[in-house]
Design a protein around this motif. Sequence first.
Motif, mmCIF file in Angstrom:
data_model
loop_
_atom_site.group_PDB
_atom_site.id
_atom_site.type_symbol
_atom_site.label_atom_id
_atom_site.label_comp_id
_atom_site.label_asym_id
_atom_site.label_seq_id
_atom_site.Cartn_x
_atom_site.Cartn_y
_atom_site.Cartn_z
ATOM 1 N N VAL A 184 -7.969 1.521 -17.675
ATOM 2 C CA VAL A 184 -9.268 0.985 -18.108
ATOM 3 C C VAL A 184 -9.147 -0.425 -18.665
ATOM 4 N N ILE A 185 -7.947 -0.971 -18.721
ATOM 5 C CA ILE A 185 -7.756 -2.340 -19.200
ATOM 6 C C ILE A 185 -7.867 -3.288 -18.011
ATOM 7 N N ALA A 186 -8.468 -4.443 -18.244
ATOM 8 C CA ALA A 186 -8.650 -5.416 -17.166
ATOM 9 C C ALA A 186 -7.303 -5.832 -16.590
ATOM 10 N N GLY A 187 -7.270 -5.977 -15.272
ATOM 11 C CA GLY A 187 -6.030 -6.363 -14.611
ATOM 12 C C GLY A 187 -5.533 -7.722 -15.057
ATOM 13 N N ALA A 188 -6.455 -8.638 -15.381
ATOM 14 C CA ALA A 188 -6.044 -9.964 -15.847
ATOM 15 C C ALA A 188 -5.274 -9.865 -17.154
ATOM 16 N N ALA A 189 -5.747 -9.006 -18.069
ATOM 17 C CA ALA A 189 -5.053 -8.834 -19.344
ATOM 18 C C ALA A 189 -3.686 -8.201 -19.136
ATOM 19 N N ILE A 190 -3.620 -7.215 -18.260
ATOM 20 C CA ILE A 190 -2.337 -6.567 -17.975
ATOM 21 C C ILE A 190 -1.362 -7.561 -17.347
ATOM 22 N N GLY A 191 -1.858 -8.386 -16.435
ATOM 23 C CA GLY A 191 -0.999 -9.387 -15.819
ATOM 24 C C GLY A 191 -0.429 -10.369 -16.827
ATOM 25 N N ALA A 192 -1.261 -10.776 -17.788
ATOM 26 C CA ALA A 192 -0.796 -11.710 -18.819
ATOM 27 C C ALA A 192 0.286 -11.079 -19.688
ATOM 28 N N VAL A 244 0.832 -1.206 0.000
ATOM 29 C CA VAL A 244 0.000 0.000 0.000
ATOM 30 C C VAL A 244 0.863 1.251 0.000
ATOM 31 N N VAL A 245 1.882 1.297 0.851
ATOM 32 C CA VAL A 245 2.722 2.493 0.953
ATOM 33 C C VAL A 245 3.448 2.761 -0.357
ATOM 34 N N VAL A 246 4.033 1.729 -0.963
ATOM 35 C CA VAL A 246 4.799 1.920 -2.195
ATOM 36 C C VAL A 246 3.875 2.284 -3.354
ATOM 37 N N VAL A 247 2.774 1.550 -3.505
ATOM 38 C CA VAL A 247 1.871 1.814 -4.631
ATOM 39 C C VAL A 247 1.264 3.208 -4.530
ATOM 40 N N VAL A 248 0.739 3.565 -3.371
ATOM 41 C CA VAL A 248 0.096 4.874 -3.210
ATOM 42 C C VAL A 248 1.129 6.000 -3.325
ATOM 43 N N GLY A 249 2.257 5.860 -2.642
ATOM 44 C CA GLY A 249 3.269 6.912 -2.683
ATOM 45 C C GLY A 249 3.837 7.127 -4.076
ATOM 46 N N ASP A 252 -6.457 -8.921 -8.846
ATOM 47 C CA ASP A 252 -6.386 -9.563 -10.158
ATOM 48 C C ASP A 252 -4.955 -9.736 -10.652
ATOM 49 N N ILE A 253 -4.123 -8.716 -10.491
ATOM 50 C CA ILE A 253 -2.738 -8.818 -10.953
ATOM 51 C C ILE A 253 -1.990 -9.891 -10.167
ATOM 52 N N ILE A 254 -2.223 -9.943 -8.856
ATOM 53 C CA ILE A 254 -1.588 -10.973 -8.028
ATOM 54 C C ILE A 254 -2.035 -12.354 -8.462
ATOM 55 N N ALA A 255 -3.337 -12.502 -8.730
ATOM 56 C CA ALA A 255 -3.877 -13.810 -9.103
ATOM 57 C C ALA A 255 -3.279 -14.305 -10.409
ATOM 58 N N ILE A 256 -3.098 -13.425 -11.376
ATOM 59 C CA ILE A 256 -2.607 -13.844 -12.692
ATOM 60 C C ILE A 256 -1.102 -14.070 -12.684
ATOM 61 N N MET A 257 -0.349 -13.222 -12.007
ATOM 62 C CA MET A 257 1.099 -13.247 -12.150
ATOM 63 C C MET A 257 1.808 -14.173 -11.165
ATOM 64 N N ILE A 308 5.742 -2.848 -9.710
ATOM 65 C CA ILE A 308 5.951 -2.132 -10.975
ATOM 66 C C ILE A 308 4.684 -2.156 -11.814
ATOM 67 N N VAL A 309 4.075 -3.326 -11.925
ATOM 68 C CA VAL A 309 2.873 -3.468 -12.750
ATOM 69 C C VAL A 309 1.714 -2.676 -12.153
ATOM 70 N N SER A 310 1.524 -2.755 -10.842
ATOM 71 C CA SER A 310 0.409 -2.056 -10.209
ATOM 72 C C SER A 310 0.550 -0.541 -10.327
ATOM 73 N N ILE A 311 1.771 -0.033 -10.140
ATOM 74 C CA ILE A 311 1.997 1.409 -10.289
ATOM 75 C C ILE A 311 1.773 1.830 -11.734
ATOM 76 N N TRP A 312 2.285 1.032 -12.674
ATOM 77 C CA TRP A 312 2.106 1.354 -14.093
ATOM 78 C C TRP A 312 0.637 1.389 -14.473
ATOM 79 N N LYS A 313 -0.157 0.520 -13.886
ATOM 80 C CA LYS A 313 -1.587 0.477 -14.204
ATOM 81 C C LYS A 313 -2.351 1.666 -13.628
ATOM 82 N N GLY A 314 -1.982 2.107 -12.429
ATOM 83 C CA GLY A 314 -2.777 3.133 -11.767
ATOM 84 C C GLY A 314 -2.297 4.552 -11.910
ATOM 85 N N VAL A 315 -1.053 4.762 -12.374
ATOM 86 C CA VAL A 315 -0.509 6.115 -12.398
ATOM 87 C C VAL A 315 -1.240 6.995 -13.411
#
Length: 318
Positions: A140-148, A103-108, A256-261, A188-195
């Motif tokens: 706006v892209i599904a997290g499952a697709a981004i994870g793949a 949480v701290v790394v992603v939000v910050g 979703d990203i955790i589940a896929i990757m 890295i993936v989560s920050i890239w998706k939400g920034v």
Amino acid sequence: MATVAEEHVGVQRTPHPSPPRRHSVLHQRRQRRGAALFALFAFPNLALIAVFAYWPVLENLYLSLTNWDFISPEPIFIGLSNYAQLFTSSTFLDVMVTTVTWVVVVVGASLVLGIALASLFSMKLPGTAAVTGIVFAPHVIAGAAIGAVWLFIFDPNYGLARTLFEAVGLTSPSWTTDASWALPALLIVSIWKGVGFVAIVYLAGMQGLPSEVLEAARLDGANRWRLFTRIVLPLLSPTTFFLVITQTIAAFQAFDIIAIMTGGGPASATTTLSWFIYEQAFQRSNVGYSAAAGTVMFVILMVITMLQFRYVERKVHY
């Protein structure tokens, strides 16, 4: 003559009659009609919130006091045993450490990179509109697709990351199968998706700033850095307050990203609280234990939100 004057004065001092009772009755009827109309429009929304938000919370609270495996016909009430097991478990402590780190790394990082991108986009350089759309697209892209997609990028044998590492004479690590690299990869993936979302919200806030205040600061000799730190950032505090709350809640609920990757691995290196809840309920059929963890997560989010409204909002300039 004195009597007439006194009578005249007495007539002038006579108080005005009170409003007729009929006016008061009509006013009360209007109030009742307005209250009934409000209830008519509000009831469907309140009913939906009660059924799909509050009732599941109460049901989850009850399940957290039971022992159930999805197979037994009825949950067995065991009181606070699930909570006692949670708070004395070293595994749950590791999960909470991973969750707080996440949480701290992603939000910050999202807030810092988001406001930096928004400042760049506000300069209206050539191609800014296209770049803005590209940056926002992952949100706006599904997290499952981004994870793949990122699984392929991080592949140590064929992925793009391997090419970049080899270009500087290094060997690409096993991002998703090495316990030391799995969590950084997901971050890295989560920050890239939400920034992109954070950048767009900040950009909208910057475009709504009063131009006369910024122009006055420039006339007073403020350079870009002082203008940004002394004027823009304080004026953007409502936007920052909104993003801190929404991004914190989203980071806690990341799944979703955790589940896929990684599926919480390797060796629980990427098991956050949200994945732990899913794992206990649907992989180990320990519903009561999972519900207790879910209740803990609900309380944590509620406390964080209350503290933010209680203390952080005081520093917000509206």
